[in-house]
Design an enzyme around this catalytic site. Sequence first.
Site, PDB file in Angstrom:
ATOM      1  N   GLN A 127      -5.104 -35.849 -20.119  1.00  0.00           N
ATOM      2  CA  GLN A 127      -4.989 -35.050 -18.896  1.00  0.00           C
ATOM      3  C   GLN A 127      -6.175 -35.384 -18.002  1.00  0.00           C
ATOM      4  O   GLN A 127      -7.307 -35.047 -18.328  1.00  0.00           O
ATOM      5  CB  GLN A 127      -5.015 -33.588 -19.320  1.00  0.00           C
ATOM      6  N   SER A 130     -10.003 -32.857 -14.312  1.00  0.00           N
ATOM      7  CA  SER A 130     -11.376 -32.511 -13.919  1.00  0.00           C
ATOM      8  C   SER A 130     -12.129 -33.707 -13.368  1.00  0.00           C
ATOM      9  O   SER A 130     -11.939 -34.843 -13.815  1.00  0.00           O
ATOM     10  CB  SER A 130     -12.151 -31.974 -15.123  1.00  0.00           C
ATOM     11  N   SER A 162     -10.388 -35.440 -22.468  1.00  0.00           N
ATOM     12  CA  SER A 162     -10.154 -35.458 -23.917  1.00  0.00           C
ATOM     13  C   SER A 162      -9.074 -36.496 -24.220  1.00  0.00           C
ATOM     14  O   SER A 162      -8.145 -36.667 -23.433  1.00  0.00           O
ATOM     15  CB  SER A 162      -9.647 -34.094 -24.409  1.00  0.00           C
ATOM     16  N   GLU A 245      -1.070 -25.202 -21.024  1.00  0.00           N
ATOM     17  CA  GLU A 245      -2.255 -25.452 -21.853  1.00  0.00           C
ATOM     18  C   GLU A 245      -2.817 -24.127 -22.384  1.00  0.00           C
ATOM     19  O   GLU A 245      -3.138 -23.996 -23.561  1.00  0.00           O
ATOM     20  CB  GLU A 245      -3.316 -26.188 -21.026  1.00  0.00           C
ATOM     21  N   GLU A 367     -14.415 -17.078 -17.483  1.00  0.00           N
ATOM     22  CA  GLU A 367     -14.541 -16.371 -16.198  1.00  0.00           C
ATOM     23  C   GLU A 367     -13.317 -16.641 -15.320  1.00  0.00           C
ATOM     24  O   GLU A 367     -12.781 -15.734 -14.676  1.00  0.00           O
ATOM     25  CB  GLU A 367     -15.814 -16.838 -15.456  1.00  0.00           C
TER      26      GLU A 367
HETATM   27  C1  FAD Z   1     -14.106 -29.743 -24.904  1.00  0.00           C
HETATM   28  C2  FAD Z   1     -13.579 -29.882 -23.521  1.00  0.00           C
HETATM   29  C3  FAD Z   1     -12.419 -30.582 -23.305  1.00  0.00           C
HETATM   30  C4  FAD Z   1     -11.929 -30.756 -21.990  1.00  0.00           C
HETATM   31  N1  FAD Z   1     -10.812 -31.525 -21.804  1.00  0.00           N
HETATM   32  C5  FAD Z   1     -10.382 -31.772 -20.548  1.00  0.00           C
HETATM   33  C6  FAD Z   1      -9.294 -32.657 -20.324  1.00  0.00           C
HETATM   34  O1  FAD Z   1      -8.714 -33.218 -21.265  1.00  0.00           O
HETATM   35  N2  FAD Z   1      -8.918 -32.924 -19.060  1.00  0.00           N
HETATM   36  C7  FAD Z   1      -9.522 -32.335 -17.985  1.00  0.00           C
HETATM   37  O2  FAD Z   1      -9.098 -32.591 -16.869  1.00  0.00           O
HETATM   38  N3  FAD Z   1     -10.574 -31.485 -18.167  1.00  0.00           N
HETATM   39  C8  FAD Z   1     -11.021 -31.205 -19.423  1.00  0.00           C
HETATM   40  N4  FAD Z   1     -12.107 -30.369 -19.616  1.00  0.00           N
HETATM   41  C9  FAD Z   1     -12.786 -29.822 -18.450  1.00  0.00           C
HETATM   42  C10 FAD Z   1     -12.663 -28.319 -18.281  1.00  0.00           C
HETATM   43  O3  FAD Z   1     -11.389 -27.964 -17.826  1.00  0.00           O
HETATM   44  C11 FAD Z   1     -13.763 -27.904 -17.281  1.00  0.00           C
HETATM   45  O4  FAD Z   1     -15.009 -28.152 -17.905  1.00  0.00           O
HETATM   46  C12 FAD Z   1     -13.670 -26.447 -16.911  1.00  0.00           C
HETATM   47  O5  FAD Z   1     -12.521 -26.200 -16.140  1.00  0.00           O
HETATM   48  C13 FAD Z   1     -14.921 -25.961 -16.139  1.00  0.00           C
HETATM   49  O6  FAD Z   1     -15.229 -26.816 -15.098  1.00  0.00           O
HETATM   50  P1  FAD Z   1     -16.729 -27.370 -14.915  1.00  0.00           P
HETATM   51  O7  FAD Z   1     -17.157 -27.932 -16.238  1.00  0.00           O
HETATM   52  O8  FAD Z   1     -16.746 -28.250 -13.735  1.00  0.00           O
HETATM   53  O9  FAD Z   1     -17.621 -26.076 -14.663  1.00  0.00           O
HETATM   54  P2  FAD Z   1     -17.792 -25.323 -13.249  1.00  0.00           P
HETATM   55  O10 FAD Z   1     -16.463 -25.162 -12.604  1.00  0.00           O
HETATM   56  O11 FAD Z   1     -18.868 -25.995 -12.476  1.00  0.00           O
HETATM   57  O12 FAD Z   1     -18.281 -23.893 -13.751  1.00  0.00           O
HETATM   58  C14 FAD Z   1     -19.649 -23.619 -14.100  1.00  0.00           C
HETATM   59  C15 FAD Z   1     -19.761 -22.133 -14.420  1.00  0.00           C
HETATM   60  O13 FAD Z   1     -19.418 -21.353 -13.255  1.00  0.00           O
HETATM   61  C16 FAD Z   1     -18.407 -20.409 -13.560  1.00  0.00           C
HETATM   62  N5  FAD Z   1     -17.492 -20.259 -12.426  1.00  0.00           N
HETATM   63  C17 FAD Z   1     -16.976 -21.239 -11.656  1.00  0.00           C
HETATM   64  N6  FAD Z   1     -16.161 -20.727 -10.724  1.00  0.00           N
HETATM   65  C18 FAD Z   1     -16.141 -19.385 -10.925  1.00  0.00           C
HETATM   66  C19 FAD Z   1     -15.483 -18.303 -10.285  1.00  0.00           C
HETATM   67  N7  FAD Z   1     -14.658 -18.505  -9.248  1.00  0.00           N
HETATM   68  N8  FAD Z   1     -15.691 -17.045 -10.764  1.00  0.00           N
HETATM   69  C20 FAD Z   1     -16.527 -16.836 -11.814  1.00  0.00           C
HETATM   70  N9  FAD Z   1     -17.195 -17.825 -12.444  1.00  0.00           N
HETATM   71  C21 FAD Z   1     -17.003 -19.070 -12.011  1.00  0.00           C
HETATM   72  C22 FAD Z   1     -17.651 -21.027 -14.734  1.00  0.00           C
HETATM   73  O14 FAD Z   1     -16.969 -20.040 -15.486  1.00  0.00           O
HETATM   74  C23 FAD Z   1     -18.787 -21.684 -15.510  1.00  0.00           C
HETATM   75  O15 FAD Z   1     -19.419 -20.746 -16.344  1.00  0.00           O
HETATM   76  C24 FAD Z   1     -12.614 -30.175 -20.898  1.00  0.00           C
HETATM   77  C25 FAD Z   1     -13.800 -29.444 -21.129  1.00  0.00           C
HETATM   78  C26 FAD Z   1     -14.277 -29.313 -22.408  1.00  0.00           C
HETATM   79  C27 FAD Z   1     -15.568 -28.532 -22.617  1.00  0.00           C
END
Ligand code: FAD
Length: 399
Positions: A127, A130, A162, A245, A367
């Site tokens: 997928q 991100s 992933s 998902e 969140e």
């Molecule tokens: C083990 C693992 C596997 C993954 N696999 C995939 C995959 O296969 N494909 C893929 O596309 N992605 C994947 N991801 C990505 C995952 O979907 C993102 O990490 C996740 O959506 C958070 O985005 P970010 O890391 O950019 O954090 P950010 O969006 O930058 O968030 C940082 C912090 O801010 C908080 N925050 C952000 N916006 C808000 C809001 N509006 N209200 C309250 N709090 C908020 C978040 O909760 C978090 O604590 C994976 C992540 C992990 C850890």
Amino acid sequence: MSDADVLTSEQIHEALDELLERRDPDATGTVLGAGSDDLEAGRRFLELLVEGGWMVPTWPARHGGRDADAAEAARIDAAMADYDVADLYPYGVGLNLVGPVLLDRGSPEQQERWLRPIADGSEVWCQMFSEPDAGSDLANAGMRAERDGDEWILNGSKVWTSRGAYARWGMCLARTDVGVAKHRGLTMFAVDMAAPGVEVRPLEQINGDKHFTEVFVSDVRVPDADRIGDLGAGWGLTVETLAHERATIGGRAFGGGDDEEVGLPSWLEAWSDAGLLDDPVARQRAMRAYAMHRVNQLTAARAAANATGDAPGPEGSGAKLRSVAAFKARAYLGKDLSGAAGMLSDVDGHLEFLTAPSMSIRGGTDEVQRNIVGERVLGLPGEPRVDKDVPFADLKKSR
Ligand SMILES: Cc1cc2nc3c(=O)[nH]c(=O)nc-3n(C[C@H](O)[C@H](O)[C@H](O)COP(=O)(O)OP(=O)(O)OC[C@H]3O[C@@H](n4cnc5c(N)ncnc54)[C@H](O)[C@@H]3O)c2cc1C
């Protein structure tokens, strides 16, 4: 399918007994493939089940399913819990996310081409949603797709992908129009991970997983025939994919040995047998973890019993929150209870402990799930979204 073809639980067990071994009810399940990156066991398992359509029963038989309705599929799912099932983590995106979306929105040619190899395990999907600047705010995805005749040229990068290390196909969200608001200018593509210009770089996780990657896409040509859904419909497909998902993660009750007849789950019994619950505070924490586990399990069972076969909605966010909270409570308590031995890496529960933090992030953070439940289930006022109607090209960017 006629009524005569609809199988009872007994008949399902009879058929599965021919193919699979019964599971030890006290065995602890694996954790989302953590630390193993084993593709072969899952492939053999899917190959074995595909003729009967047991793995994806609601899919059409010609695509590797058995045309089952929701009630029969729920009976098959429940029966499957009695068997030794391979860890299907590598195949999860294909089976649980891409497959259902293709059935709903894919062209007949795309369904013909991609569904069967998903069902029989011969092609793994990842997928590619991100990006460095688009996680929780996924609609901010900046990967560009520009039309060139019958093809699209993709440029940009994805991260946290992933299964990227071994995927054959990537379901990839890309921006086809920067002149409209961010949610509207997105389109979904299937990217051939072996195409020239796709560079997959590993990101090893703390729990030992090596399939996790960042993916750089430079002038990658994607035929228009590999566009999934309509031009500009990418956000709707993303929401649909993420709902699948979250429902999938939330539908799991991690940890074995918890059938009605079996009594306590194996992890709780193991703690008790080892004398770790003699302390009243430890016992209280353990019962709290057990209560969370049981509530999650019963709620997942109730949801499965009421399944209509429709695509999951925002309720999947609640399921994911409950499931993740139960998993983390058990994993952290398990580590605390092991005392000084917990500092070693080869003790029981270490893999769960290292995997637990990621559970609150993957598939959308806790969140973000709470925001979805608040706004779309409880009807609370929405967050302020000041950039909702601003063309993507005019948005402030970090770079
Ligand atoms: C083990 C693992 C596997 C993954 N696999 C995939 C995959 O296969 N494909 C893929 O596309 N992605 C994947 N991801 C990505 C995952 O979907 C993102 O990490 C996740 O959506 C958070 O985005 P970010 O890391 O950019 O954090 P950010 O969006 O930058 O968030 C940082 C912090 O801010 C908080 N925050 C952000 N916006 C808000 C809001 N509006 N209200 C309250 N709090 C908020 C978040 O909760 C978090 O604590 C994976 C992540 C992990 C850890």
